[in-house]
Design a protein around this motif. Structure first.
Motif, PDB file in Angstrom:
ATOM      1  N   SER A  81       0.830  -1.197   0.000  1.00  0.00           N
ATOM      2  CA  SER A  81       0.000   0.000   0.000  1.00  0.00           C
ATOM      3  C   SER A  81       0.871   1.255   0.000  1.00  0.00           C
ATOM      4  O   SER A  81       0.593   2.215  -0.716  1.00  0.00           O
ATOM      5  N   LEU A  93      -7.988   0.036   2.493  1.00  0.00           N
ATOM      6  CA  LEU A  93      -7.247  -1.210   2.652  1.00  0.00           C
ATOM      7  C   LEU A  93      -8.132  -2.155   3.454  1.00  0.00           C
ATOM      8  O   LEU A  93      -8.602  -1.801   4.531  1.00  0.00           O
ATOM      9  N   LYS A 123      -6.247   7.077   4.872  1.00  0.00           N
ATOM     10  CA  LYS A 123      -6.688   5.759   4.434  1.00  0.00           C
ATOM     11  C   LYS A 123      -7.823   5.253   5.319  1.00  0.00           C
ATOM     12  O   LYS A 123      -7.836   5.473   6.519  1.00  0.00           O
TER      13      LYS A 123
END
Length: 164
Positions: A81, A93, A123
């Protein structure tokens, strides 16, 4: 370095470079999870092993415990990532299971790393798990509850439909 006309050596060379970058990024995350371990490659540069500083030995991925396999997998996913986000934006994710193989200390550390990842970056980290401790520790969660006859009810923040 000489390259054959079919390009096989060149492909292997590029794979080795890419794997080295991935392992370097993964080791940054692994150190945060458990500084006892370090991911390495063998002499070919294409096979992964795990160095255990506590006993001073390296073991191939096939010889790791469930908890160690999870730590390596999580670190590699986070490292991938990190590498990918240098060129392409990755906002989400998802991690599917593996938390049940961790002892309490490693589970707590994994939760902290995931929480920090969500707070330090923009994220969104989704965790798919049956481990009750994760439900307690992670405030935002979606729950899927079987309602019989192959149907389930989905509940949680932002859920607008009831049955699937």
């Amino acid at each position: 370095m000489l390259f054959r006309s079919d390009g096989k050596k060149f492909v292997e060379y590029v794979q080795q470079l890419t794997l080295r970058k991935l392992i370097s990024a993964a080791n940054t995350h692994l150190h945060g999870l458990d500084p006892r371990y370090k991911i390495e490659t063998d002499e070919t540069g294409l096979n992964i092993s795990l160095y255990d500083a506590e006993c001073g030995t390296s073991r191939l991925a096939a010889n790791l415990s469930g908890g160690e396999t999870f730590l390596v997998s999580l670190s590699l996913a986070l490292g991938l990532s990190s590498l990918a986000s240098q060129r392409v934006r990755i906002d989400t994710l998802f991690l599917d299971e593996g938390f049940g193989s961790l002892d309490e200390r490693k589970l707590q550390k994994a939760i902290e790393v995931l929480r920090n990842l969500g707070e330090r970056s923009d994220k969104m980290v989704g965790v798919i798990s049956h481990v009750g401790r994760l439900k307690e520790e992670i405030s935002n969660h979606i729950e899927i509850v079987p309602s019989g006859s192959g149907h389930s009810k989905i509940t949680g923040p932002g859920v607008s439909m009831g049955a699937v």
